[in-house]
Every structure is written in structure tokens, then in C-alpha cells.
Design an enzyme around this catalytic site. Structure first.
Site, PDB file in Angstrom:
ATOM      1  N   HIS A 177       0.864  -1.191   0.000  1.00  0.00           N
ATOM      2  CA  HIS A 177       0.000   0.000   0.000  1.00  0.00           C
ATOM      3  C   HIS A 177       0.896   1.234   0.000  1.00  0.00           C
ATOM      4  O   HIS A 177       1.282   1.742   1.048  1.00  0.00           O
ATOM      5  CB  HIS A 177      -0.922  -0.033   1.231  1.00  0.00           C
ATOM      6  CG  HIS A 177      -1.966   1.046   1.239  1.00  0.00           C
ATOM      7  ND1 HIS A 177      -3.174   0.910   1.888  1.00  0.00           N
ATOM      8  CD2 HIS A 177      -1.990   2.286   0.684  1.00  0.00           C
ATOM      9  CE1 HIS A 177      -3.885   2.018   1.738  1.00  0.00           C
ATOM     10  NE2 HIS A 177      -3.175   2.876   1.016  1.00  0.00           N
ATOM     11  N   HIS A 208       1.427   4.749  -2.470  1.00  0.00           N
ATOM     12  CA  HIS A 208       1.079   5.585  -3.631  1.00  0.00           C
ATOM     13  C   HIS A 208       2.365   6.245  -4.104  1.00  0.00           C
ATOM     14  O   HIS A 208       2.980   7.003  -3.328  1.00  0.00           O
ATOM     15  CB  HIS A 208       0.061   6.649  -3.230  1.00  0.00           C
ATOM     16  CG  HIS A 208      -1.215   6.080  -2.674  1.00  0.00           C
ATOM     17  ND1 HIS A 208      -2.342   5.879  -3.439  1.00  0.00           N
ATOM     18  CD2 HIS A 208      -1.535   5.643  -1.419  1.00  0.00           C
ATOM     19  CE1 HIS A 208      -3.296   5.343  -2.682  1.00  0.00           C
ATOM     20  NE2 HIS A 208      -2.825   5.199  -1.454  1.00  0.00           N
ATOM     21  N   ASP A 247       1.682   3.994   2.817  1.00  0.00           N
ATOM     22  CA  ASP A 247       0.653   4.827   2.169  1.00  0.00           C
ATOM     23  C   ASP A 247       1.289   5.974   1.377  1.00  0.00           C
ATOM     24  O   ASP A 247       1.511   5.840   0.178  1.00  0.00           O
ATOM     25  CB  ASP A 247      -0.360   5.333   3.208  1.00  0.00           C
ATOM     26  CG  ASP A 247      -1.733   5.617   2.624  1.00  0.00           C
ATOM     27  OD1 ASP A 247      -1.932   5.373   1.428  1.00  0.00           O
ATOM     28  OD2 ASP A 247      -2.614   6.089   3.375  1.00  0.00           O
ATOM     29  N   ASP A 248       1.558   7.094   2.049  1.00  0.00           N
ATOM     30  CA  ASP A 248       2.152   8.274   1.395  1.00  0.00           C
ATOM     31  C   ASP A 248       3.308   8.756   2.269  1.00  0.00           C
ATOM     32  O   ASP A 248       3.192   9.767   2.981  1.00  0.00           O
ATOM     33  CB  ASP A 248       1.091   9.376   1.262  1.00  0.00           C
ATOM     34  CG  ASP A 248      -0.098   8.902   0.442  1.00  0.00           C
ATOM     35  OD1 ASP A 248       0.028   8.834  -0.787  1.00  0.00           O
ATOM     36  OD2 ASP A 248      -1.134   8.567   1.046  1.00  0.00           O
ATOM     37  N   GLU A 303     -11.498   3.165   5.607  1.00  0.00           N
ATOM     38  CA  GLU A 303     -10.504   4.107   6.154  1.00  0.00           C
ATOM     39  C   GLU A 303     -11.315   5.194   6.859  1.00  0.00           C
ATOM     40  O   GLU A 303     -11.403   5.191   8.093  1.00  0.00           O
ATOM     41  CB  GLU A 303      -9.637   4.687   5.025  1.00  0.00           C
ATOM     42  CG  GLU A 303      -8.600   5.705   5.503  1.00  0.00           C
ATOM     43  CD  GLU A 303      -7.867   6.420   4.346  1.00  0.00           C
ATOM     44  OE1 GLU A 303      -8.364   6.418   3.211  1.00  0.00           O
ATOM     45  OE2 GLU A 303      -6.792   7.007   4.625  1.00  0.00           O
ATOM     46  N   HIS A 348      -9.401   0.701  -1.606  1.00  0.00           N
ATOM     47  CA  HIS A 348      -9.425   1.350  -0.300  1.00  0.00           C
ATOM     48  C   HIS A 348     -10.860   1.246   0.228  1.00  0.00           C
ATOM     49  O   HIS A 348     -11.810   1.575  -0.501  1.00  0.00           O
ATOM     50  CB  HIS A 348      -9.073   2.829  -0.413  1.00  0.00           C
ATOM     51  CG  HIS A 348      -7.622   3.135  -0.631  1.00  0.00           C
ATOM     52  ND1 HIS A 348      -6.876   2.568  -1.615  1.00  0.00           N
ATOM     53  CD2 HIS A 348      -6.787   3.990   0.036  1.00  0.00           C
ATOM     54  CE1 HIS A 348      -5.636   3.052  -1.549  1.00  0.00           C
ATOM     55  NE2 HIS A 348      -5.554   3.913  -0.555  1.00  0.00           N
TER      56      HIS A 348
END
Ligand code: HPA
Ligand code: ZN
Length: 327
Positions: free
Chosen positions: A9, A11, A270-271, A192, A189
Site C-alpha cells: 500500500h 502511492h 501509504d504516502d 478508512e 481502499h
């Protein structure tokens, strides 16, 4: 040496570090609404998912050429290898670029130039997951999938990201059906910021094999039982959950509870440029905050490879590395 792991996961646009954003802005003559790297870093305080997405999409404007996407992915791979990542399944958001006039081919060719020989150059196997932006229309997602058709050998799966609440999985039933007909795997997703019912919908209507985030599953014990029984992986992102205020603080994170319930949870970043750390920092963060045991850590490492879209011999090779690791 950090534990061997898969990152599922991530991005790629969320790995854009402020220094690279400024360098690309200068090279491309793009305007950034910040005077300095420090001022930009200072803006990394988010109220919720949407306030993060506003900055994330704003900064993608510096990514314009194939070379930009190659440099972005190269920087991630270098970093990931140092963190023990052996395999990465990397999300990209084509609509964040095509909507600005950057062709789909520029994005995927640029990323591919870095990923094509990532195993030889970085010791990491990689694949791409094409994400649809769920706050855009289903028609736009279908157009994006059509643009991807010449490149299907580079893409393992489709995913669904961006603003969750008000954009339930069912909106994308047709594009997921089409993607699965084309031989792509499917993730989304869900759970969340959105309710647990979105998790069930993603499984039932989109046919996804993995849920991204999914932390709100704990609100529905029957659904927990289903995910445990069917071994549905959840790609959990602890730092993201805290920064986007899905969870108050790391010590409140439900990851340990999820593992103890038998959920197939994994830890991911994630980011990472926005949320304060890459995957190993996320892992060490929850290890300390939740007092995870060596058994939990071994389970997380094994889960990451079991949840990956790997062929069985490669998966078993990675699992053997985990088994040989001393936790
Ligand atoms: N959630 C939804 N959309 C996103 C995320 C996320 O965590 N990161 C990048 N796009
Ligand atoms: Zn995400």
C-alpha cells in the site's frame, strides 16, 4: 538489517519528498504555493483525508515528464531497499495526471523505466496497481482503463482511492468487472474514513481480493469473522491513520488487536513523504507503541508476502527469508 517485507500500500505520488518537489518545479517551470522546503513541510498537518488530498493533488503538478516519474520511482526504490523491502506493489493515480494534460503514456513509461529492471538494480520485485479516483465519475474510470489496455503486462491489479465517504464501491462495479475480464486482480481502499459496509461492498460487488486500510472493520464483528475465515488481507497504514485523524494516536492503533483476532493485516506506508515515515519506520513505530512481540513481527512479515500478488515459487522464496530472520 531490517526484516524482509513486501510493501502493498504505497502511492508513488505520495513518495514525492519536498526537496524533489522543489527540484522538479524549478526544472519544469511549475509554480509551487510555498516559498521553501521548510514552509512546505510545515503544511503537512492534516485535518482529515480531504485536507491531505488537496495538497497531494496540488503537488502532483510538478510531475510532467517521463523523466520526472522515473526519478520519483527510483528514489522510492532506493529508499525501500534500505528498509528491507523485497517486493513492492505500487499504486499510481493516472487521472491525477491525465486531468492536467500529462498523457497516460508519459506516466506509465516513466514509472516503467525505473520498475522494469528493479530486481537487477535494486533487489526488489515490483508491480503496478492502477488506481481509479473514486470522487471522479465511473465513466472517467472506464476511459482510464481503456487507456491502460496497451500496457496490461505492466499492471497487476486495479485499485480505488481518493475521497471515500459518499463514493461507495458499487459506483465502480462496471469498471471492476471489465478489469477482471482483462485478467487484472482487484483491490480497493475501504473502511478508512468510510463505514465497514464499504468493505463488504468492495468484496461482494467489486470482487476485490484485498482491502486497503480496512481499520473500521472492527466496528462489525460479523465482518471481522468473515475476513478471518476467508483470509482477506488488510493493508494497514499506521502513520497515515494518525496523520489523517482516523486514529487519535499510535498507542490507540488497533493493529495489535487485528492480529490477535487473526486478521491478515500488513503494515505499509501509504504516502510516506507526507506522513512522517517509510514502511520500516511505520513498523518500528507500532512495535514500540503497541508493544508488539517477535511473534507479531514475524506474522506481519509473513502476512506481507502471503497477501502479495506473487507467483508461488517467488512467495515461498521470500517466506523462507522471513523464516531465517532472527526477530
Ligand atoms: N486514501 C485515499 N486516497 C489516497 C490515499 C489514502 O490513504 N493516499 C493517496 N490517495
Ligand atoms: Zn492509500
Amino acid at each position: 538489517m531490517p526484516v524482509p517485507k513486501a510493501e502493498l500500500h504505497l502511492h508513488i505520488e505520495g513518495t514525492l519528498e519536498p526537496e524533489l518537489a522543489f527540484a522538479l518545479a524549478e526544472r519544469n517551470g511549475a509554480e509551487l504555493p510555498f516559498a521553501s522546503v521548510e514552509e512546505l513541510r510545515h503544511a503537512y498537518r492534516f485535518e482529515d483525508l480531504q485536507s491531505f488530498l488537496d495538497l497531494y493533488y496540488r503537488l502532483t503538478d510538478v510531475l510532467r515528464t517521463e523523466r520526472d516519474f522515473t526519478e520519483l520511482a527510483e528514489a522510492y526504490l532506493r529508499r525501500a531497499r534500505a528498509e528491507g523491502v523485497r517486493h513492492a506493489e505500487i499504486f499510481f493515480d493516472p487521472q491525477a495526471h491525465t486531468s492536467r494534460g500529462v498523457p497516460f503514456a508519459t506516466v506509465i513509461d516513466g514509472l516503467w523505466a525505473a520498475l522494469r529492471d528493479s530486481e537487477a538494480r535494486h533487489g526488489i520485485t515490483t508491480s503496478l496497481i492502477l488506481c481509479f479516483l473514486r470522487d471522479l465519475s465511473a465513466e472517467s474510470a472506464l476511459e482510464t482503463l481503456a487507456e491502460a489496455e496497451p500496457y496490461l503486462d505492466r499492471i497487476v491489479a486495479v485499485g480505488l482511492d481518493s475521497a471515500e465517504v459518499g463514493h461507495p464501491p458499487a459506483k465502480f462495479a462496471e469498471v471492476y468487472r471489465r478489469a477482471r475480464e482483462l485478467g487484472l486482480r482487484a483491490v480497493a481502499h475501504a473502511g478508512e474514513e468510510g463505514p465497514p459496509s464499504y468493505i463488504a461492498e468492495a468484496l461482494d460487488i467489486l470482487g476485490v481480493e484485498r482491502i486497503d486500510h480496512g481499520v473500521r472493520v472492527l466496528e462489525d464483528p460479523i465482518l471481522v469473522q468473515r475476513l478471518v475465515r476467508d483470509r482477506i488481507p488488510l493493508t494497514v497504514c499506521p502513520f497515515s491513520n494518525v496523520r489523517l485523524r482516523v486514529i487519535d494516536q499510535l498507542t490507540d492503533h488497533p493493529l495489535r488487536r487485528m492480529l490477535d483476532l487473526g486478521l491478515l493485516a500488513t503494515v505499509n506506508s501509504d504516502d510516506p513523504a507526507y506522513f512522517g515515515g517509510y514502511v520500516e519506520e511505520n513498523l518500528q513505530g507500532v512495535r514500540k507503541a503497541l508493544n508488539l512481540t517477535p511473534t507479531h513481527l514475524r506474522t506481519l512479515a509473513r502476512n506481507s508476502f502471503e497477501a502479495a500478488f506473487l507467483d508461488i515459487p517467488t512467495r515461498d522464496r521470500y517466506l523462507a527469508e522471513v523464516d531465517a530472520y532472527s526477530f
